[in-house]
Design an enzyme around this catalytic site. Structure first.
Site, PDB file in Angstrom:
ATOM      1  N   ASP A  78      38.513  49.260  39.713  1.00 26.58           N
ATOM      2  CA  ASP A  78      39.756  48.492  39.728  1.00 26.58           C
ATOM      3  C   ASP A  78      39.517  47.017  39.430  1.00 26.58           C
ATOM      4  O   ASP A  78      38.453  46.461  39.726  1.00 26.58           O
ATOM      5  CB  ASP A  78      40.410  48.560  41.113  1.00 26.58           C
ATOM      6  CG  ASP A  78      41.167  49.845  41.348  1.00 26.58           C
ATOM      7  OD1 ASP A  78      41.023  50.783  40.531  1.00 26.58           O
ATOM      8  OD2 ASP A  78      41.894  49.922  42.351  1.00 26.58           O
ATOM      9  N   HIS A 223      35.148  48.306  42.588  1.00 29.89           N
ATOM     10  CA  HIS A 223      35.641  47.159  41.822  1.00 29.89           C
ATOM     11  C   HIS A 223      34.470  46.560  41.044  1.00 29.89           C
ATOM     12  O   HIS A 223      33.466  46.176  41.659  1.00 29.89           O
ATOM     13  CB  HIS A 223      36.220  46.088  42.747  1.00 29.89           C
ATOM     14  CG  HIS A 223      37.371  46.554  43.582  1.00 29.89           C
ATOM     15  ND1 HIS A 223      37.202  47.325  44.714  1.00 29.89           N
ATOM     16  CD2 HIS A 223      38.712  46.349  43.448  1.00 29.89           C
ATOM     17  CE1 HIS A 223      38.385  47.578  45.250  1.00 29.89           C
ATOM     18  NE2 HIS A 223      39.324  47.012  44.508  1.00 29.89           N
TER      19      HIS A 223
END
Length: 267
Positions: A78, A223
């Protein structure tokens, strides 16, 4: 001023509250998440029996993957791309692992267009993580549409294709978010395990957390914008391969089912 211990306690409380709020949001909005197994089962009677086809390119296997019979897991990232994403792509290429990238528009897609193109060109799934990471359940419908549409447009301009998947920031969704997502042709993808890599730079801890939560049909949330994350990825991949997992993109995980716009998918 707060002392270190007080700040740590407050940080833990905020994390717990965020997790609880996510569960309440999903439970109270009428959104009924669909599991990968359900998505595959719903398609079992259709004519599409091809399984999860691997795309050409270095990241994916040339052979189809049947996640109904194979222990599959999806690696997702993400809020990128960022400065470490090219190195991450090198790792994925070397290890022949496909991933799904939920990209953030402002200061990411618009700052690293060449990396966005590389993600697509190397066979990974390019997906939408909004324009500015605003919590969509706090917004009016036209604001939700703007957050998603701007990123759709930016990605299409670079890759020539519009994403079909999105991940709402913090996993927060409701009926309004689902309706707008459906209008924009976007399915909502949540996750089954997160390393909370936003809260630590300890790569070994990130690796440990992922491995402890990994299971078949899982979706891993990481992430690629945090310093500890990309260094943890090779160890995660190697250990999960040793455990018999096959890495797939989210669409491959659902195949022969297809992610339906507006629907929420979570293992």
């Amino acid at each position: 001023m707060f002392g270190t211990d007080t700040r740590k306690r407050r940080g833990s409380a905020v994390a717990l509250l965020a997790a609880a709020s996510l569960m309440l949001t999903l439970a109270g909005c009428g959104v009924d998440p669909i599991t990968p197994a359900d998505a595959r089962g719903n398609a079992a009677g259709s004519d599409d029996k091809q399984g999860a086809q691997g795309a050409t390119g270095s990241a994916r296997s040339a052979e189809p993957v049947d996640c109904a019979r194979t222990k599959c897991i999806a690696l997702t990232f993400d809020a990128g791309p960022g400065k470490d994403t090219p190195h991450l792509l090198d790792v994925l290429k070397e290890k022949k692992v496909p991933a799904t990238f939920f990209l953030l528009g402002k200061k990411h897609v618009d700052r690293y267009p060449e990396v966005v193109k590389r993600i697509a060109d190397e066979g990974h799934e390019v997906a939408n993580h909004t324009w500015t990471h605003r919590i969509l359940t706090d917004l009016e419908a036209d604001e939700v549409r703007d957050e998603l549409s701007r990123t759709q447009d930016a990605i299409e301009k670079i890759t020539g294709s519009r994403p079909t998947l999105m991940r709402p920031p913090q996993g927060r969704t409701d009926d309004t978010v689902s309706e707008v997502s459906r209008d924009l042709g976007l399915a909502q993808i949540l996750w089954s395990v997160t390393a909370k890599d936003y809260s630590t730079t300890d790569s070994e801890l990130i690796r440990k957390r992922v491995l402890e939560g990994a299971r078949g049909d899982g979706i891993i949330l990481l992430h690629d914008i945090y310093d500890g994350t990309v260094p943890a990825v090779p160890g995660i991949i190697d250990e999960l391969k040793d455990r018999g997992f096959t890495f797939v993109t989210v669409p491959q995980l659902l195949a022969p089912g297809k992610a339906e716009p507006g629907a929420v998918y979570r293992p």
